[in-house]
Design a protein around this motif. Sequence first.
Motif, PDB file in Angstrom:
ATOM      1  N   ALA A 142       0.822  -1.216   0.000  1.00  0.00           N
ATOM      2  CA  ALA A 142       0.000   0.000   0.000  1.00  0.00           C
ATOM      3  C   ALA A 142       0.853   1.262   0.000  1.00  0.00           C
ATOM      4  O   ALA A 142       0.380   2.343  -0.376  1.00  0.00           O
ATOM      5  CB  ALA A 142      -0.933  -0.008   1.205  1.00  0.00           C
ATOM      6  N   ALA A 143       2.127   1.140   0.412  1.00  0.00           N
ATOM      7  CA  ALA A 143       3.014   2.307   0.462  1.00  0.00           C
ATOM      8  C   ALA A 143       3.809   2.494  -0.827  1.00  0.00           C
ATOM      9  O   ALA A 143       4.525   3.471  -0.972  1.00  0.00           O
ATOM     10  CB  ALA A 143       3.983   2.162   1.635  1.00  0.00           C
ATOM     11  N   VAL A 144       3.646   1.561  -1.778  1.00  0.00           N
ATOM     12  CA  VAL A 144       4.432   1.601  -3.013  1.00  0.00           C
ATOM     13  C   VAL A 144       3.633   2.269  -4.124  1.00  0.00           C
ATOM     14  O   VAL A 144       2.440   2.018  -4.296  1.00  0.00           O
ATOM     15  CB  VAL A 144       4.831   0.174  -3.443  1.00  0.00           C
ATOM     16  N   THR A 145       4.290   3.132  -4.892  1.00  0.00           N
ATOM     17  CA  THR A 145       3.643   3.806  -6.030  1.00  0.00           C
ATOM     18  C   THR A 145       3.633   2.876  -7.227  1.00  0.00           C
ATOM     19  O   THR A 145       4.696   2.473  -7.717  1.00  0.00           O
ATOM     20  CB  THR A 145       4.383   5.090  -6.404  1.00  0.00           C
ATOM     21  N   PRO A 146       2.450   2.491  -7.755  1.00  0.00           N
ATOM     22  CA  PRO A 146       2.391   1.553  -8.873  1.00  0.00           C
ATOM     23  C   PRO A 146       2.670   2.236 -10.216  1.00  0.00           C
ATOM     24  O   PRO A 146       2.258   3.379 -10.430  1.00  0.00           O
ATOM     25  CB  PRO A 146       0.957   1.037  -8.810  1.00  0.00           C
ATOM     26  N   THR A 147       3.356   1.556 -11.106  1.00  0.00           N
ATOM     27  CA  THR A 147       3.602   2.079 -12.464  1.00  0.00           C
ATOM     28  C   THR A 147       3.155   1.101 -13.535  1.00  0.00           C
ATOM     29  O   THR A 147       3.269   1.394 -14.718  1.00  0.00           O
ATOM     30  CB  THR A 147       5.099   2.373 -12.666  1.00  0.00           C
ATOM     31  N   GLY A 148       2.637  -0.059 -13.144  1.00  0.00           N
ATOM     32  CA  GLY A 148       2.223  -1.065 -14.114  1.00  0.00           C
ATOM     33  C   GLY A 148       0.871  -0.760 -14.716  1.00  0.00           C
ATOM     34  O   GLY A 148       0.196   0.211 -14.336  1.00  0.00           O
ATOM     35  N   PRO A 149       0.444  -1.594 -15.688  1.00  0.00           N
ATOM     36  CA  PRO A 149      -0.873  -1.405 -16.307  1.00  0.00           C
ATOM     37  C   PRO A 149      -1.985  -1.520 -15.279  1.00  0.00           C
ATOM     38  O   PRO A 149      -1.925  -2.351 -14.366  1.00  0.00           O
ATOM     39  CB  PRO A 149      -0.938  -2.548 -17.339  1.00  0.00           C
ATOM     40  N   LYS A 150      -3.002  -0.673 -15.417  1.00  0.00           N
ATOM     41  CA  LYS A 150      -4.128  -0.628 -14.496  1.00  0.00           C
ATOM     42  C   LYS A 150      -3.677  -0.443 -13.047  1.00  0.00           C
ATOM     43  O   LYS A 150      -4.226  -1.010 -12.116  1.00  0.00           O
ATOM     44  CB  LYS A 150      -4.973  -1.910 -14.616  1.00  0.00           C
ATOM     45  N   ASN A 151      -2.615   0.380 -12.878  1.00  0.00           N
ATOM     46  CA  ASN A 151      -2.096   0.708 -11.539  1.00  0.00           C
ATOM     47  C   ASN A 151      -1.633  -0.516 -10.756  1.00  0.00           C
ATOM     48  O   ASN A 151      -1.771  -0.577  -9.532  1.00  0.00           O
ATOM     49  CB  ASN A 151      -3.150   1.473 -10.726  1.00  0.00           C
ATOM     50  N   LYS A 152      -1.060  -1.483 -11.455  1.00  0.00           N
ATOM     51  CA  LYS A 152      -0.484  -2.632 -10.771  1.00  0.00           C
ATOM     52  C   LYS A 152       0.900  -2.294 -10.244  1.00  0.00           C
ATOM     53  O   LYS A 152       1.656  -1.564 -10.877  1.00  0.00           O
ATOM     54  CB  LYS A 152      -0.380  -3.837 -11.721  1.00  0.00           C
ATOM     55  N   VAL A 153       1.218  -2.854  -9.087  1.00  0.00           N
ATOM     56  CA  VAL A 153       2.560  -2.702  -8.528  1.00  0.00           C
ATOM     57  C   VAL A 153       3.473  -3.737  -9.173  1.00  0.00           C
ATOM     58  O   VAL A 153       3.152  -4.925  -9.204  1.00  0.00           O
ATOM     59  CB  VAL A 153       2.549  -2.878  -7.001  1.00  0.00           C
ATOM     60  N   LEU A 154       4.614  -3.293  -9.689  1.00  0.00           N
ATOM     61  CA  LEU A 154       5.601  -4.180 -10.295  1.00  0.00           C
ATOM     62  C   LEU A 154       6.766  -4.383  -9.345  1.00  0.00           C
ATOM     63  O   LEU A 154       6.931  -3.643  -8.369  1.00  0.00           O
ATOM     64  CB  LEU A 154       6.106  -3.582 -11.617  1.00  0.00           C
ATOM     65  N   LYS A 155       7.582  -5.378  -9.620  1.00  0.00           N
ATOM     66  CA  LYS A 155       8.769  -5.615  -8.788  1.00  0.00           C
ATOM     67  C   LYS A 155       9.708  -4.412  -8.833  1.00  0.00           C
ATOM     68  O   LYS A 155      10.346  -4.073  -7.844  1.00  0.00           O
ATOM     69  CB  LYS A 155       9.487  -6.867  -9.261  1.00  0.00           C
ATOM     70  N   THR A 156       9.779  -3.763 -10.012  1.00  0.00           N
ATOM     71  CA  THR A 156      10.643  -2.586 -10.124  1.00  0.00           C
ATOM     72  C   THR A 156      10.132  -1.444  -9.255  1.00  0.00           C
ATOM     73  O   THR A 156      10.925  -0.621  -8.780  1.00  0.00           O
ATOM     74  CB  THR A 156      10.724  -2.134 -11.588  1.00  0.00           C
ATOM     75  N   ASP A 157       8.813  -1.392  -9.024  1.00  0.00           N
ATOM     76  CA  ASP A 157       8.249  -0.371  -8.135  1.00  0.00           C
ATOM     77  C   ASP A 157       8.701  -0.613  -6.692  1.00  0.00           C
ATOM     78  O   ASP A 157       8.999   0.334  -5.953  1.00  0.00           O
ATOM     79  CB  ASP A 157       6.716  -0.383  -8.203  1.00  0.00           C
ATOM     80  N   ILE A 158       8.755  -1.886  -6.306  1.00  0.00           N
ATOM     81  CA  ILE A 158       9.233  -2.228  -4.962  1.00  0.00           C
ATOM     82  C   ILE A 158      10.709  -1.871  -4.817  1.00  0.00           C
ATOM     83  O   ILE A 158      11.141  -1.332  -3.798  1.00  0.00           O
ATOM     84  CB  ILE A 158       9.001  -3.722  -4.678  1.00  0.00           C
TER      85      ILE A 158
END
Length: 419
Positions: free
Chosen positions: A129-145
């Motif tokens: 919940a603290a990570v900013t998502p950049t994937g499609p449809k606001n999905k969190v990616l490993k790179t976001d983590i």
Amino acid sequence: MAYLFKLPDVGEGLTEADILTWYVKEGDVIKADDPLVEIQNDKSTMEIPSPVSGKVVKILVPDGIAQVDEGIIEIDTGEEEAVSESAPKEQEVLPEKEITEISRSSASSRVRALPSVRRYARQCNVDLAAVTPTGPKNKVLKTDIDAYLAGNTGAIVENSAEEALIESEPTVYPSVVHDRSDEGDWTEKMTPLRKATAKAMVTSRTEIPHVTVFDKLRSEKLVAHRAMYKEFAKHENIKLTYLPYVVKALVAMLKAYPVLNASVNMEKAEIIHHRSINIGIATNTDHGLFVPVIKHADRKSVFEIAEEISILSEKAMANKLTYEEMSGSSATITNIGGLPGAGGIWSTPIINYPESMIMGIARISDEVVVNAEREMEVASIMRLSFAFDHRLIDGVEAQKALAAFKKALEDPNLMLLKN
């Protein structure tokens, strides 16, 4: 009266799915056909709509794996008669006392992320919940983590006493390393995709008598042909790799030896000959191995195949391949040398059941060879690992088939004139 919505059977013999994202929360008022939940099974990711209108009472499976026919959400339709008329036969209407009480899902569980990403977050002690998502449809990616960890901001998730601490390197798929202060074992639940892959590998090795032949081909003409047309393809917004050439060479091989474009049904003692030449491309992703299929590869040009490979590869990386895009292959190609510096020049690839063959290719590299004049020279070499079903084809015929593949790929001009 409460309406219990069960995880539906979407076909293909699947028995479970992973709950990825709920589009509703408890207390929401929804209409029939509104998006309800996104699930992932061992074939694809799909969105399930609500079969009824009403108010969400309880989400019974906030996250994780659910079985087919397991109740996953309770919806109050408000009218008992309307429920009984509109509810599909496989669904049940249960009284309130029979509904299991569960807690609301946490903020982290409502974040859109693949199971592998959720696992990675747990291993890194990161609250999704603290990570900013950049994937499609606001999905969190490993790179976001990884980006979140690099910034060192936000909240950290407290692990339960039963969870071991996992060490991992940013930007690298984490290996499982148990807490050094605890010498006990660490276990992890298989995802539906990993379980399906494991079952497929066991079935293939159990049912198909594999034989693997290794060979090399000189690839100077192939390298030159690609270099000549690479920029032209780029102007057409096409990424021209060696893989489309390999597909066309495999088409030439299957045309010359159609017994390889077949499969065996031992229960009926039948050989099934496939009219279409559909080539599967083994594709590795962060969330598992997928095999998208180039349908009717014999009817398509190198450029058309290259464009289709790019599209399917992007969809595989985004976990958006459909069942149709991964079905119907009659032969498969696997690239065993796709990672620079990772090594690997030979393999014993496992046939994609129920096909009869798989062609493994390695990276093109320079190698010292002895020419026809018995002189040493440096040549561009591609190594091949060709596995075939010994029930369908004998060793000599397999060697001839591999020779046909080499002949086609070694001279792209001749291959494209004849194919």
